[in-house]
Design a protein around this motif. Structure first.
Motif, PDB file in Angstrom:
ATOM      1  N   LYS A  43       0.810  -1.236   0.000  1.00 53.49           N
ATOM      2  CA  LYS A  43       0.000   0.000   0.000  1.00 53.49           C
ATOM      3  C   LYS A  43       0.837   1.277   0.000  1.00 53.49           C
ATOM      4  O   LYS A  43       0.778   2.083   0.933  1.00 53.49           O
ATOM      5  N   GLU A  52     -10.967   1.973   1.779  1.00 50.27           N
ATOM      6  CA  GLU A  52     -10.433   1.467   3.042  1.00 50.27           C
ATOM      7  C   GLU A  52     -10.576  -0.044   3.169  1.00 50.27           C
ATOM      8  O   GLU A  52     -10.324  -0.600   4.244  1.00 50.27           O
ATOM      9  N   ASN A 112      -9.635  -3.952   2.828  1.00 52.13           N
ATOM     10  CA  ASN A 112      -8.416  -4.761   2.734  1.00 52.13           C
ATOM     11  C   ASN A 112      -8.265  -5.294   1.326  1.00 52.13           C
ATOM     12  O   ASN A 112      -9.254  -5.583   0.652  1.00 52.13           O
ATOM     13  N   ASN A 127       0.998  18.458   6.864  1.00 56.91           N
ATOM     14  CA  ASN A 127      -0.056  19.237   7.528  1.00 56.91           C
ATOM     15  C   ASN A 127       0.298  20.713   7.400  1.00 56.91           C
ATOM     16  O   ASN A 127       1.370  21.132   7.835  1.00 56.91           O
ATOM     17  N   GLU A 175      -4.540  19.232   5.529  1.00 52.38           N
ATOM     18  CA  GLU A 175      -3.425  18.384   5.089  1.00 52.38           C
ATOM     19  C   GLU A 175      -3.397  18.393   3.567  1.00 52.38           C
ATOM     20  O   GLU A 175      -4.449  18.431   2.913  1.00 52.38           O
ATOM     21  N   ILE A 206      -4.566   2.555  10.135  1.00 57.08           N
ATOM     22  CA  ILE A 206      -5.671   1.598  10.233  1.00 57.08           C
ATOM     23  C   ILE A 206      -5.206   0.333   9.515  1.00 57.08           C
ATOM     24  O   ILE A 206      -4.858   0.405   8.335  1.00 57.08           O
ATOM     25  N   PRO A 207      -5.154  -0.803  10.208  1.00 55.67           N
ATOM     26  CA  PRO A 207      -4.639  -2.009   9.544  1.00 55.67           C
ATOM     27  C   PRO A 207      -5.316  -2.275   8.191  1.00 55.67           C
ATOM     28  O   PRO A 207      -4.652  -2.667   7.239  1.00 55.67           O
ATOM     29  N   ASN A 208      -6.632  -2.055   8.103  1.00 53.50           N
ATOM     30  CA  ASN A 208      -7.325  -2.285   6.829  1.00 53.50           C
ATOM     31  C   ASN A 208      -6.782  -1.390   5.721  1.00 53.50           C
ATOM     32  O   ASN A 208      -6.609  -1.817   4.584  1.00 53.50           O
ATOM     33  N   VAL A 209      -6.562  -0.125   6.045  1.00 56.33           N
ATOM     34  CA  VAL A 209      -6.054   0.803   5.035  1.00 56.33           C
ATOM     35  C   VAL A 209      -4.597   0.471   4.729  1.00 56.33           C
ATOM     36  O   VAL A 209      -4.138   0.603   3.594  1.00 56.33           O
ATOM     37  N   GLY A 210      -3.884   0.004   5.742  1.00 57.04           N
ATOM     38  CA  GLY A 210      -2.553  -0.543   5.524  1.00 57.04           C
ATOM     39  C   GLY A 210      -1.449   0.474   5.450  1.00 57.04           C
ATOM     40  O   GLY A 210      -0.292   0.111   5.288  1.00 57.04           O
ATOM     41  N   LYS A 211      -1.761   1.748   5.537  1.00 59.05           N
ATOM     42  CA  LYS A 211      -0.688   2.744   5.520  1.00 59.05           C
ATOM     43  C   LYS A 211      -1.101   3.911   6.415  1.00 59.05           C
ATOM     44  O   LYS A 211      -2.293   4.204   6.553  1.00 59.05           O
ATOM     45  N   ILE A 246      -2.086   7.480   7.550  1.00 56.54           N
ATOM     46  CA  ILE A 246      -2.584   8.697   6.890  1.00 56.54           C
ATOM     47  C   ILE A 246      -2.413   9.861   7.863  1.00 56.54           C
ATOM     48  O   ILE A 246      -2.535   9.689   9.068  1.00 56.54           O
ATOM     49  N   ARG A 247      -2.127  11.001   7.300  1.00 61.83           N
ATOM     50  CA  ARG A 247      -1.955  12.179   8.157  1.00 61.83           C
ATOM     51  C   ARG A 247      -3.306  12.606   8.716  1.00 61.83           C
ATOM     52  O   ARG A 247      -4.311  12.615   8.012  1.00 61.83           O
TER      53      ARG A 247
END
Lengths: 432, 242
Positions: free
Chosen positions: A136, A159, A161, A242, A248, B94-99, B101-102
């Motif tokens: 990712k 979002e 998986n 930011n 952001e 977030i583990p699902n998003v996997g990266k 985020i700011r």
């Protein structure tokens, strides 16, 4: 003056609360005990209703030899399981996804290992992962042109998986004082052989990718590349920063060398070209005083189709459908199907897109309720999808989401030619 | 005559305690709240007007004045999510998003009255300068001003116990002195290892009438970490620090 001072003092005196005012709250310490293993995941049900557009090219392509009426019902369920086992410097992690679908095509049941890898962490500076995992890369929310080693995500469900690829990767991290706070380097080996990542690209290649990350002057910066032969080489950079407490900005830029472009001419011939393509993305995330979050992104897909190349495809399907109706010969439609898979059928296959997500946190004082509206606009042909969404997370471990998508566009436009005009979906997801 | 006398007494109370070094006091408050580098467990409870609660359990690590990270241990829907703060920079993984985020300081990853700046609190002295100190016996009122525009609250009024050098209440204000929220520090507890601090932090806000959020601390203890633990790349591995 005296009264004002006394009033101020009174406020000062009674402003300090007594430490004795305390309500009873419990914190069971056993909740903090660490176990060497972890099992969790979620189960969800997702019924959906599609309103079909019988004049659309992609409706004709999918349903030319069957009549499904004006609407289609679909019953989906999913079970995602994950487990982790940790011992010393080693950690084993597995995530599987089982999808169940009951649609006009009948029942379908599929289990996929999304991730399954062994992670070795000899120090807090170094991690080595071996197995199937998702990387990712990129800073974009809806699209990631620099995610060279990932499957493309769906802007409708960014979002979710995703299934990973089998890789050997490492993360080496170093922190510094001063404006350059962090540097990390992630080399990745991606083998592509028969039965190993055979859907990554051309097989019989050992691909190499790498990412260099830096936190420099409060800005996240990544440089990445992919070489090796399974896919055309890609080189990219991304950033995120930011600007204020509620704003952001982020961006991505990717150069794809010798990209093999395949499209239909206006006479229906398949044209293949090799081009150097540049894709990029620019976006912001902004939080207003009223707790509305806006995510706005512009995506330039350098490998995408122009409006006329897409138009040729839709017109080819229409011609194939006319031929099928008049002669029963579906060879042109089958040729169109071949051009769809992995090509015209990609998510957002054209050149220029805008993404907007506006979500309002807890309106009308309803805690854990977040209504959103998500728009994906094709800048080239002015077609779009608009998806209002209601999300409620007030029940422990249960997410309830109601989402509607409305697709609009002229003939031979991306969203105008989708097989459905609208979609209504309810999703109940329980985490355990 | 009586009025003049009362006014003089009042003015005496209102005179700023110039003799006191406000910055040094604030730094001492920071150190008493927690060691410079430490680990802790926290439970966050959002309480709705009807009494319904939603709870989150976090493991938190902090190093120096500007590095703090947390990972959610419960509930199951949040497990594995982690947050990182390096100075003014904040990320959410977030583990699902996997990266990662700011995120921004005024957002809240848990909903309720606590925002990200409250959950990933740095030393007050790192973010604020002391403009004025008022003393009333053993109680001090510190007027704090944000050092930069990126700090979540422009002004704080920190009411402190002068003897213990611990905050009792903090009012968070906008630049125009509008009250955003009030944070109450309660139940001073000895966590061992010389850490004696409030075990409960409660907050309410005129912007969220009837709602309140509570933070309960457990197992607060000094611990040193490598800087690399406070990086984006390490966020998915924060659990390994437990």
């Amino acid at each position: 003056m005296v009264v004002a001072v006394l009033a101020y003092l009174l406020h000062f005196f009674i402003g300090i609360p007594s430490v004795a005012i305390a309500e009873e709250y419990t914190f069971d310490i056993s909740e903090t005990e660490k176990k060497p293993y972890h099992i969790g995941g979620y189960a969800e049900i997702r019924p959906a209703l599609f309103g079909l557009d019988k004049d659309a090219s992609l409706y004709k392509l999918r349903f030319y030899n069957r009549d499904e009426g004006g609407t289609l019902e679909e019953y989906n369920a999913a079970l995602q399981l994950e487990g982790g086992l940790e011992k010393g410097v080693a950690r084993l992690f597995v995530r599987t996804n089982t999808d169940y679908r009951n649609s006009y095509l009948g029942e379908d049941f599929k289990t996929t290992v999304y991730e399954g890898f062994l992670s070795l962490k000899p120090s807090s500076s170094l991690t080595i992962d071996i197995g199937k995992k998702t990387l990712k890369w990129g800073k974009g929310y809806a699209w990631n042109p620099v995610a060279f080693v990932d499957r493309p995500k769906d802007p409708d469900e960014p979002e979710q998986n995703l299934e990973g690829f089998i890789v050997v990767s490492a993360d080496y991290i170093k922190s510094f004082p001063g404006p350059l706070k962090t540097v990390s380097f992630t080399p990745v080996l991606v083998p592509a052989y028969k039965d190993v990542n055979d859907d990554f690209g051309d097989i019989d290649h050992l691909n190499f990718a790498a990412k260099l990350y830096a936190l420099y002057y409060d800005t996240d910066i990544d440089f990445m590349f992919l070489v090796g032969g399974s896919k055309t080489a890609g080189y990219g950079v991304d950033f995120s920063r930011n600007i204020t407490t509620n704003l952001e900005v982020h961006g991505e830029w990717a150069f794809i060398k010798d990209y093999e472009q395949k499209y239909l001419s206006d006479t229906g011939d398949i044209i293949e070209n090799e081009v150097d393509a540049v894709s990029y993305l620019a976006g912001i995330r902004y939080l207003t005083e009223k707790d509305t979050t806006y995510i706005l992104e512009y995506y330039r897909n350098g490998t995408g189709f122009t409006e006329s190349e897409a138009g040729n495809y839709y017109s080819f399907i229409d011609n194939g459908y006319v031929t099928y109706v008049s002669t029963g010969n579906d060879s042109l439609l089958k040729k169109a199907l071949n051009m769809t898979t992995g090509n015209y059928g990609k998510t957002n296959p054209m050149k220029n897109y805008l993404y907007l997500r506006a979500s309002q946190k807890e309106p009308f004082d309803i805690l854990y309720f977040t209504p959103s509206i998500i728009g994906v606009f094709n800048v080239n042909d002015k077609s779009f999808s608009l998806s209002p969404e209601l999300l409620y997370t007030g029940i422990k471990n249960l997410d309830l989401r109601f989402k509607t998508s409305i697709l609009r566009g002229d003939r031979y436009s991306e969203y105008g030619e989708k097989p459905n005009d609208y979609k209504v979906e309810l999703r109940a997801r329980y985490y355990f | 005559m009586t009025k003049i006398f009362m006014a003089m007494i009042a003015l005496l109370y209102a005179i700023p305690a110039y003799a006191m070094d406000g910055t040094a006091f604030l730094k001492q408050v920071d150190r008493n709240l927690n060691p410079e580098s430490y680990e802790s467990y926290r439970k966050l409870i959002n309480v709705e007007p009807d009494g319904r609660k939603k709870e989150y359990t976090l493991f938190t690590v902090k190093k120096g004045v500007d590095k703090v990270a947390s990972i959610f241990l419960a509930p199951a829907s949040e497990k594995g999510r982690s947050t990182l703060r390096l100075g003014d920079n904040m990320w959410f993984y977030i583990p699902n998003v996997g990266k990662p985020i700011r995120i921004t300081s005024l957002q809240s990853v848990v909903g309720g009255v606590f925002n990200n700046a409250d959950i990933l609190q740095l030393d007050y002295a790192a973010e604020y300068t002391v403009e004025k100190v008022e003393q009333n016996g053993n109680e001090y009122l510190l007027y704090l001003k944000a050092k930069t525009k990126t700090v979540a609250y422009d002004r704080l009024k920190l009411y402190a116990d002068g003897k213990r050098k611990l905050p009792a209440k903090i009012e968070c204000l906008t630049e125009a002195s509008m009250l955003i929220k009030t944070i109450y520090f309660k139940e001073v507890k000895d966590f061992g290892g010389g850490v004696v601090r409030p075990a409960v932090i409660e907050t309410d806000s005129p912007l969220y009438k009837g709602y309140k959020s509570v933070m309960i601390f457990a197992k607060v203890k000094a611990r040193d970490f490598r800087d690399e633990a406070f990086t984006l790349t390490f966020m998915p591995n924060l659990e390994s620090l437990r």
